[in-house]
Structure formats: structure tokens, C-alpha cells
Design an enzyme around this catalytic site. Structure first.
Site, PDB file in Angstrom:
ATOM      1  N   ASP A 216      40.781 106.200  61.206  1.00 33.78           N
ATOM      2  CA  ASP A 216      39.998 107.372  61.131  1.00 33.78           C
ATOM      3  C   ASP A 216      40.279 108.118  62.241  1.00 33.78           C
ATOM      4  OD1 ASP A 216      38.630 106.443  59.015  1.00 33.78           O
ATOM      5  OD2 ASP A 216      37.030 105.529  60.147  1.00 33.78           O
TER       6      ASP A 216
ATOM      7  N   ASP B 235      34.461 102.606  58.856  1.00 34.66           N
ATOM      8  CA  ASP B 235      33.117 102.488  59.329  1.00 34.66           C
ATOM      9  C   ASP B 235      31.918 102.627  58.334  1.00 34.66           C
ATOM     10  OD1 ASP B 235      33.332 105.147  59.091  1.00 34.66           O
ATOM     11  OD2 ASP B 235      33.315 105.883  61.130  1.00 34.66           O
TER      12      ASP B 235
ATOM     13  N   ASP C 249      33.650 102.210  52.993  1.00 33.87           N
ATOM     14  CA  ASP C 249      35.100 101.896  53.347  1.00 33.87           C
ATOM     15  C   ASP C 249      35.489 100.404  52.967  1.00 33.87           C
ATOM     16  OD1 ASP C 249      35.684 104.298  54.330  1.00 33.87           O
ATOM     17  OD2 ASP C 249      35.006 103.962  56.452  1.00 33.87           O
TER      18      ASP C 249
ATOM     19  N   ASN D 191      58.757  62.385  72.997  1.00 36.72           N
ATOM     20  CA  ASN D 191      58.118  63.403  72.695  1.00 36.72           C
ATOM     21  C   ASN D 191      56.732  63.870  73.259  1.00 36.72           C
ATOM     22  OD1 ASN D 191      59.864  63.182  70.445  1.00 36.72           O
ATOM     23  ND2 ASN D 191      58.333  62.085  68.952  1.00 36.72           N
TER      24      ASN D 191
ATOM     25  N   ASP E 260      56.972  67.691  72.989  1.00 34.18           N
ATOM     26  CA  ASP E 260      56.046  68.227  72.049  1.00 34.18           C
ATOM     27  C   ASP E 260      54.618  68.374  72.819  1.00 34.18           C
ATOM     28  OD1 ASP E 260      58.381  68.095  70.560  1.00 34.18           O
ATOM     29  OD2 ASP E 260      57.074  66.776  68.730  1.00 34.18           O
TER      30      ASP E 260
HETATM   31  P1  ATP Z   1      36.825 110.584  59.969  1.00 34.93           P
HETATM   32  O1  ATP Z   1      37.314 110.045  58.949  1.00 34.93           O
HETATM   33  O2  ATP Z   1      37.993 111.317  60.818  1.00 34.93           O
HETATM   34  O3  ATP Z   1      36.091 109.614  60.949  1.00 34.93           O
HETATM   35  P2  ATP Z   1      34.637 111.412  59.484  1.00 34.93           P
HETATM   36  O4  ATP Z   1      34.553 109.991  58.636  1.00 34.93           O
HETATM   37  O5  ATP Z   1      33.750 111.733  60.345  1.00 34.93           O
HETATM   38  O6  ATP Z   1      35.886 111.670  59.790  1.00 34.93           O
HETATM   39  P3  ATP Z   1      33.133 112.623  57.682  1.00 34.93           P
HETATM   40  O7  ATP Z   1      31.838 111.990  58.367  1.00 34.93           O
HETATM   41  O8  ATP Z   1      33.134 112.138  56.277  1.00 34.93           O
HETATM   42  O9  ATP Z   1      34.473 112.214  58.230  1.00 34.93           O
HETATM   43  O10 ATP Z   1      33.061 114.217  57.543  1.00 34.93           O
HETATM   44  C1  ATP Z   1      33.800 114.921  56.856  1.00 34.93           C
HETATM   45  C2  ATP Z   1      33.234 116.373  56.830  1.00 34.93           C
HETATM   46  O11 ATP Z   1      31.942 116.475  56.570  1.00 34.93           O
HETATM   47  C3  ATP Z   1      33.157 117.128  58.407  1.00 34.93           C
HETATM   48  O12 ATP Z   1      34.269 117.570  58.201  1.00 34.93           O
HETATM   49  C4  ATP Z   1      31.949 117.800  58.245  1.00 34.93           C
HETATM   50  O13 ATP Z   1      32.377 119.057  57.695  1.00 34.93           O
HETATM   51  C5  ATP Z   1      31.041 117.141  57.445  1.00 34.93           C
HETATM   52  N1  ATP Z   1      29.940 116.279  58.141  1.00 34.93           N
HETATM   53  C6  ATP Z   1      30.121 115.635  58.903  1.00 34.93           C
HETATM   54  N2  ATP Z   1      29.113 114.927  59.497  1.00 34.93           N
HETATM   55  C7  ATP Z   1      27.919 115.583  58.929  1.00 34.93           C
HETATM   56  C8  ATP Z   1      26.408 115.569  58.974  1.00 34.93           C
HETATM   57  N3  ATP Z   1      25.958 114.901  59.695  1.00 34.93           N
HETATM   58  N4  ATP Z   1      25.927 116.509  58.168  1.00 34.93           N
HETATM   59  C9  ATP Z   1      26.582 117.336  57.354  1.00 34.93           C
HETATM   60  N5  ATP Z   1      27.912 117.509  57.010  1.00 34.93           N
HETATM   61  C10 ATP Z   1      28.592 116.598  58.180  1.00 34.93           C
END
Ligand code: ATP
Length: 831
Positions: A316, A626, A630, A728, A732
Site C-alpha cells: 500500500d 490494512d 484486504d 556426532n 551435529d
Molecule cells: P493506500 O492503498 O495507498 O494505503 P488508501 O488505502 O489510503 O491508499 P483509500 O483509503 O482507499 O486509499 O483512499 C482512496 C481515495 O479515497 C483517496 O484518494 C481519497 O480520495 C479517498 N479517501 C480517502 N480517505 C477518505 C475519507 N476518510 N473520506 C473520504 N474519502 C477518502
């Protein structure tokens, strides 16, 4: 409900009630299905094939009247048995300790505040908050619920998540799967948020009734361990074969049965690798301890050795490659951009006016307000030093900090716009929505009593946008606006920023329905900086030198992803998005993986697709994750890696390894340790087997010249059982253990990964072992023939035909025709 459990759903228990409850219901632990009991570990040490063969050899020696040999063989058996027992017992305890370290933390309401406690400290009456990805720590009655969905497969076997409610149910006598206002220990929250009052803990829970289900840290044997055990068994059986052969040859040569048996026992002892199991256990256990010291917690022992073979690390971005220290740097509204520093300086944002339209910068004010309202984070002031501390998702707390610094009073904001409904964020939809009651109907030109605020990935918002907010109100959203917003988005992303869009619409009702996210009015963009971790650039270089490909898989924008990849030195022929992944077939993806290393805007299912495609290229894949979604990708990967700090309980349970610091560099450190462990095991096996080849060769070859010449050697066997046992023990045992604990070689990360299919003797180690073994054998025989040399080809058989010794003896320099050997008994008989 709350009253019957002497608690308060919003404030939780007070300390004295916690103590009372713990006294009444006990701690929240399951009486674990105990690991292997010590007596069983000990018993197993003495019932392995090779040990049984040795015990038989000892018995035979005793029968032949060779008491010393029998005692010595048994001493070796006991020594290695105890060594093996202690190693395995320690490994078992280490695994138990690791299991304890991976118990999840739970957020509970106590004395009116939120506290994090280990799951086992939860008591009946506690009010526990539940978030997506959490494993429910005890049985509880759901009292708050926002889209809460729980997967109860652990209890009901049903894999489809169940929608939960907080209302009472019509009947109290429902089957477990239908009690939708209850959440049960060991089940996992797949979506939404909620809170529950604990009704049962530990063995009193539904899970307690089927105790033993949550034995999560698996103590399975590693593939190498299995292979080595097979090797040990094979060598022992081979020893039996060789011993029989040697015996048969002896009998054919006319030797006495005693001599033959003695020779056979000696050969057997020479071949059996007594130290093998103990050394393997020790090496793996010490390896996982070393990994832990470097912040990698091993949950499944086979991972220790698979790590050495990793060829691809899919990671990630946020928090693993970057610091997850999010800072809003600028706001982009109605075609103009303003930095947060400028906002702080000029004070153009304020909540004071009745409507943001009256504020100096209405669009900026609305964007910041909306970002702070559609938010689950909190900022608190630490009483000790007055410093602000944030709780929650760093992306969200960054929005709170920016709003607060720009002049918005967050408490006042929350009071004026109470939240009445929500659709939680999830990485599939990449957006989140909250519904708020307006201070007065028609506030800021909104046509109803409620406002829905949506924030998320810009591309996901624009699909639902029909209007754009300019400084003084909304205008229709057209291609020109779309191009402008997308250009601003690209521009921020190219600078490595995470970009969030913020939009709103008026709502008629408090509860959310399917079209609450349609017909949005786009307010603005927020650029959030998350710097790459300093140590990661170095770790990326180490990966490349070690023949491992670092792959970035992120939910963020492709341009953000590519910019960060470039800053970290991750080479990639472009970036592939989730939408593109949906379009292409498996073959295309597999060939694409040859040179693309950055994937953006992906959802968790794409991760699974990528892991599988790498797998079919024959790669050994480590994959980080995370979120709750996943888990399938983590299970599919050769090494599933979960985040210790930000990871959900579900992802940790699915993982083979947990990073205590969420850091990519830690994966690389663990890979290095994995390689060292693999090296050490191979080194020990090669060393032990070469030694055995040498000993067997000495045993087999020694009698040959005598058989050929019809001569009788001074000793019927090259090495007596006692001598072999000593060898041994020294080799060993003691030296073997030290080989297992060798530190890393300097070039360990400058060579290609180990081929997992290659086996222990791959890369020419087998040939090397045989040559070394033969060299040992040749040298030993050479020394023996040299030492006894004058007695063998040139010596004479003992004088007396009635002699009990019938050995060859040395010609005495003083008596070249000496016809008696030096054995006192022969001399006596002959004289
Ligand atoms: P990575 O996989 O690199 O860890 P990530 O898991 O943090 O990234 P996501 O959390 O899925 O990626 O976020 C993807 C998109 O969703 C971000 O680019 C952002 O635009 C939007 N995003 C992230 N967090 C929030 C939130 N708390 N509320 C609304 N939109 C969000």
C-alpha cells in the site's frame, strides 16, 4: 437494556462498576484450547524414527555386552532429545507470546470518555464502539448502528455479512443468525459503525460455548521443516540399509557375528543426523525473535522461511511507503487555489456570519466546513501541556486541523450542524457521506432542513455532480467545469498530494437513502500532503539490489501514485488503474506485470487479482493490507503482511506477518532475516550431511583393502560407535547449533532470492556437500591407513592359529620375523 446491566450507553461504566463486573463475570478470555502439552513435546522427541533406530542400536549394544556403547548411545539420545524438547517448548512459548501480542485493542466508553483497552479487559456492561474491520471482542447488544454489517461465519458458518439494527426484536427466541440486534464475540465488522453494550464475556459468550475456534496463530511446520524431517527419516533408513550391507559384507568375509553387529551399529550411528530437528527448531525460533526485534511479528511460522524467497513486495502507499502524516496544504475552489498558510494569515474564513455566503471567502469556508463536518476524527487538547492531539483517520484529522487553523470553531460547528445520518467511507466507493440538521431551513440557499455532505475521490464525486459552487452560489456543472476541476486535481496529484473533493446537497430527511449522493453541488478540492518515509527510498534500493520488485498498490489517484513512486525510486513503465484492470483479461494483466509496478485507484478485489497474476508468473509475493476487504488478498499472497498500527483486526488475523511500525522498510528487513535463516539451515544441513558422508565412507571403505588382499585389519571397523557418537555430538550438536545462529553474510541482500522449489541442496549445494563429504572421508581414511599403514599391507597375520585376535600386527623393528602380535593373550597362547 442499559439499566439492567448498570451502565449508561453514552458514558459507559465507571471504574468501580468495572471492578464489580469483572468480579461477577470474570475476565474476557477463552480457556484456550491448550497448545501441545510439554509431556507430548517430550514424548515426540523420543518416538521419531531416527531416535527409535538409535534406541534399538543401544539395546543391541547392551545385548552384545558393550555396556559402555549402550550407555553412550542412550546418553546421546537423551541429550539431543532434551535439547529438542527445550527448543520446541521455547518455540511453543514464543508463539503463545506472539499470540498475546496480537490480541486486538478495543475502544470502550468509560466514565464519559473513550479509552482503548486490550480485548481481554472488556467487562459485561462496557459500551464498546465497533468500526469496520474490528473483530467483536465480546457478545453485545447493538445500541448504535450506522450501516453496521457483521460477518458471523465463525459462529453460524454463513459468510454473507448480516445487517445489524439497534431496535428491539419482536421475539426473544430467535436462532443465533436472526438475532440482528446482537453482535457476537469472534465475528467481524465488515462495514459501517456502531456501538454495543457487552452482555457476556469469555466462556459465557456464544463463542465460549464452542471454545477453541479462535486459535489464530497457527503453529504449523514450515515446508523446509517438513522437507528436513523427511531428509532425516530418509538418512536414518539409508543408515539402516548401509548397516545391513556392511554387516552382510562382514559375515561374507567370515567375521564373527559380534564384530558384524558392532560394525553395523557404528555405521548406523554414523548416518543418523541426531541434531537435525533441534537445530531446525532453534534456527526458526531464533529467526522469528530477530524479526520481532526488527518490528516484524511472525504469526505463522512458515513465513519465516518463505520470506527468504520473496521476489515481489506489493505495498500500500499510504502509511507504509509514506508517513501517514497528512497535512492539508491548499484548497482549490471555483478555479482559484489558496494555501492553508494564506488562509491562516488573512483570516478570511469564519463561522461567525449566519451563512458562509457572508464570509469573505464563501466557497473556501464552505469547503473547509464541509470537510470538518463529514468527518469521524476528533481533536482534543492535552490537559498537561495544552497541546492538541488528534484521534482518527489521518486524512480526516488533517481536514479538522486545516479548518481549525483557518478560523473555524470545531465545537461550535458540531453543535450547529448535528449529524443525523451517514454512509461510512469505504475504499470500494472511495467516498463518505454525512447528513446534518441545518441551524435554520434554507441556510446558505439550501432548500430544505438538512444538508448531505459527500467527500471523497474527485473522480467518484464528479460522476454524481450536477452543479458547482462559485463564490456566491451554484451554477450548472458542464464540460468546461469538469475539465477545470480535473486539471486542478491532476496538478495537485502530480505534486504527490492526496486530493479530496467535497460536495453537498440539500436533504429532506435525516435518514440516508440510495440517491443521497446524487445531484451533488461540487464545493472544492483539498490537497493533502503525505511525505514519503525517508527510510523507504533506501529500502527500495535494497530490494532492487536483492532482485525483489517493489510494487505500489494504492487507492489514490494515478498521478499521486506515480509522483510518490518516482520520489521513492520505484521503477515503473507507467501506472495502471483499477478501471483498466476491470477491462483487461488475466493474460493481459500477467504480461503487463512484466514492467508496470504502480497500480492506482484500485479496490481490494484488484489486489487479489494482482496477487494471483504475479503467482501465475511464478513469483513469490508479499502483499500488505490494512482494511477488512484486504483479507482475501492477504490470504492468497505467499506472505500476507498486515499493519500493526492502522490495520484492522480482520486483516491481522488473515496475515502471516504483522508490521509493528507499518513500515515498508520493515518488510525488507524481514526478508533479509528470512534469507539469513534459509542460508543457515542450508549451511547446517550441508555440513551435517557432508560429515555423515565422510563417516559412512570411512566405515565402508576401511575394510575393502583387507577384503581384497585377504588381510585382516587391526580393527574390524574404522570408527567405533563411541568415537562416532563423540563426533556426532561435537559436529551435529554444538557446531550445528552455532551454524544455525550465524549472522547475515555481507552480500545477503545483493543476490537473487532463493528459489523455493530448488530444495535444500539447490544451487550446487548438493554437489558441494558430496564433494566435501568425500574429501572428509578420504582424509580420514588417508590418516588411518597412514597411521596403521605399516601394519596393513606389510604386516602379518597373528601367529597362532588358535589366536583369539586374528589381527594384523606391526612388524617389530627389533624382530623382523616376529610371529606374534602384541596382544597379551596371543603372546600367552603362542608362548
Ligand atoms: P493506500 O492503498 O495507498 O494505503 P488508501 O488505502 O489510503 O491508499 P483509500 O483509503 O482507499 O486509499 O483512499 C482512496 C481515495 O479515497 C483517496 O484518494 C481519497 O480520495 C479517498 N479517501 C480517502 N480517505 C477518505 C475519507 N476518510 N473520506 C473520504 N474519502 C477518502
Amino acid at each position: 437494556m442499559a439499566a439492567s446491566l448498570r451502565t449508561d450507553a453514552s458514558a459507559g461504566l465507571d471504574p468501580s462498576a468495572v471492578i464489580d463486573s469483572r468480579e461477577a463475570y470474570g475476565p474476557n478470555v477463552l480457556t484456550e484450547a491448550a497448545g501441545t502439552p510439554p509431556w507430548k513435546i517430550l514424548w515426540e522427541q523420543f518416538t521419531a524414527t531416527m531416535v527409535l533406530i538409535l534406541i534399538a542400536a543401544a539395546g543391541l549394544s547392551a545385548y552384545l555386552g558393550k555396556a559402555l556403547e549402550a550407555v553412550a548411545i542412550m546418553a546421546i539420545v537423551v541429550l539431543f532429545g532434551l535439547l529438542g524438547f527445550f527448543q520446541e517448548y521455547r518455540a511453543e512459548r514464543a508463539i503463545a507470546a506472539l499470540r498475546a501480542m496480537s490480541t486486538p485493542l478495543v475502544t470502550v466508553r468509560r466514565s464519559g470518555g473513550l479509552t482503548e483497552i486490550p480485548a481481554e479487559q472488556v467487562v459485561v456492561g462496557d459500551v464498546v464502539t465497533l468500526d469496520a474491520g474490528a473483530v467483536v471482542p465480546a457478545d453485545m447488544r447493538v445500541v448504535e448502528c450506522a450501516g453496521l454489517r457483521i460477518q458471523e461465519a465463525a459462529l453460524t458458518g454463513e459468510s454473507e455479512p448480516v445487517d445489524k439494527v439497534s431496535q428491539p426484536l419482536a421475539s426473544a427466541e430467535l436462532p443465533l443468525g436472526d438475532r440482528v440486534n446482537m453482535a457476537y464475540m469472534g465475528t467481524s465488522v465488515t462495514y459501517g459503525r456502531g456501538a454495543g453494550i457487552v452482555t457476556a464475556v469469555g466462556m459465557g459468550t456464544e463463542l465460549g460455548r464452542v471454545a477453541g475456534l479462535i486459535q489464530d496463530v497457527a503453529q504449523t511446520q514450515t515446508p523446509l521443516q517438513r522437507r528436513l524431517e523427511r531428509l532425516g527419516r530418509l538418512l536414518a533408513l539409508f543408515g539402516l540399509g548401509v548397516a545391513t550391507l556392511v554387516g552382510a559384507l562382514g559375515l561374507a568375509g567370515g567375521k564373527s557375528l559380534d564384530d558384524v553387529l558392532l560394525t553395523a551399529i557404528s555405521t548406523l550411528v554414523a548416518v543418523v543426523p541426531e541434531g537435525l530437528p533441534a537445530v531446525v527448531t532453534l534456527t526458526l525460533a531464533m529467526g522469528s525473535q530477530r524479526m520481532l526485534r526488527r518490528n516484524a511479528l511472525i504469526r505463522k511460522l512458515p513465513a519465516v522461511e518463505t520470506l527468504g524467497s520473496v521476489t515481489v513486495i506489493c505495498s500500500d502507499k499510504t502509511g507504509t511507503l509514506t508517513e501517514n502524516r497528512m497535512t492539508v496544504t491548499c484548497v482549490d475552489v471555483a478555479g482559484r487555489r489558496i494555501t492553508v498558510e494564506e488562509l491562516v494569515e488573512n483570516g478570511h474564513v469564519s463561522l461567525a456570519p449566519t451563512s458562509p455566503i457572508d464570509a469573505p471567502s464563501p466557497a473556501v469556508t464552505l469547503t473547509l466546513m464541509a470537510g470538518a463536518l463529514c468527518n469521524d476524527g476528533t481533536i482534543k487538547t492535552r490537559p498537561e501541556d495544552g497541546r492538541a492531539i488528534t484521534f482518527g483517520d489521518p486524512t480526516e484529522t488533517a481536514l479538522l486541523v486545516a479548518a481549525s487553523r483557518s478560523g473555524i470553531d470545531l465545537d461550535e460547528l458540531a453543535d450547529r450542524f448535528p449529524r443525523v445520518g451517514e454512509i461510512p467511507f469505504d475504499s470500494e466507493r472511495k467516498r463518505m457521506t454525512t447528513v446534518h440538521l441545518l441551524p435554520e431551513p434554507g441556510w446558505s440557499g439550501l432548500s430544505s432542513g438538512y444538508v448531505a455532505i459527500v467527500k471523497g475521490a474527485v473522480d467518484s464525486l464528479l460522476l454524481h455532480t450536477t452543479r458547482v459552487w462559485l463564490e456566491l452560489g451554484p451554477v450548472d456543472f458542464d464540460d468546461r467545469w469538469e475539465a477545470r476541476i480535473l486539471a486542478a486535481n491532476d496538478d495537485l496529484a502530480e505534486n504527490g498530494m492526496r486530493v479530496l473533493g467535497v460536495a453537498m446537497r440539500s436533504a429532506d430527511r435525516a435518514d440516508v437513502d440510495d440517491d443521497i449522493e446524487d445531484e451533488l453541488t461540487f464545493l472544492g478540492l483539498v490537497g493533502i500532503m503525505d511525505p514519503p518515509r525517508e527510510e523507504v527510498a533506501v529500502a527500495v534500493q535494497r530490494c532492487l539490489a536483492a532482485g525483489i520488485r517493489p510494487i505500489m498498490i494504492t487507492g489514490d489517484h494515478p498521478k499521486t501514485a506515480l509522483a510518490i513512486a518516482r520520489q521513492l525510486g520505484i521503477p515503473s513503465a507507467g501506472v495502471v488503474t483499477g478501471t483498466e484492470l476491470d477491462r483487461i483479461d488475466r493474460e493481459e494483466l500477467v504480461s503487463m506485470l512484466a514492467d508496470v509496478s504502480v497500480f492506482a485507484r484500485v479496490s481490494p478485489e484488484h489486489k487479489l487479482q494482482i496477487v494471483e497474476a504475479f503467482g501465475s508468473r511464478g513469483e513469490v509475493v508479499a502483499m500488505t493490507g490494512d482494511g477488512v476487504n484486504d483479507a482475501p488478498a492477504l490470504k492468497q499472497a505467499d506472505i500476507g503482511v498486515a499493519m500493526g498500527i492502522t490495520g484492522t483486526d480482520v486483516s491481522k488475523e488473515a496475515a502471516d506477518m504483522v508490521l509493528r511500525d507499518d513500515n515498508f522498510a520493515t518488510i525488507v528487513a524481514a526478508v533479509e532475516e528470512g534469507r539469513v535463516i534459509y542460508d543457515n539451515l542450508r549451511r547446517f544441513v550441508s555440513y551435517a550431511v557432508a560429515g555423515n558422508i565422510g563417516k559412512v565412507m570411512a566405515m565402508l571403505v576401511w575394510p575393502l583393502p583387507f577384503l581384497a588382499t585377504g588381510a585382516v585389519p587391526l580393527d574390524p571397523v574404522a570408527l567405533l560407535p563411541l568415537q562416532l557418537l563423540w563426533l556426532n555430538l561435537m559436529t551435529d550438536g554444538l557446531l550445528g547449533l552455532s551454524l544455525g545462529a550465524e549472522p547475515a553474510e555481507p552480500g545477503v541482500m545483493n543476490r537473487r532470492p532463493v528459489d523455493p522449489k530448488g530444495g535444500v541442496f539447490a544451487d550446487g549445494l548438493g554437489r558441494h556437500t558430496i564433494i566435501t563429504g568425500m574429501a572428509i572421508g578420504t582424509i580420514a581414511l588417508g590418516v588411518a591407513f597412514w597411521y596403521h599403514g605399516s601394519a596393513t599391507p606389510h604386516g602379518r597375520r597373528c601367529c597362532s592359529p588358535r589366536s583369539p585376535c586374528s589381527r594384523w600386527f606391526k612388524r617389530s623393528p627389533s624382530d623382523p620375523t616376529n610371529r606374534r602380535c602384541s596382544d597379551r593373550r596371543c603372546s600367552t597362547i603362542d608362548s
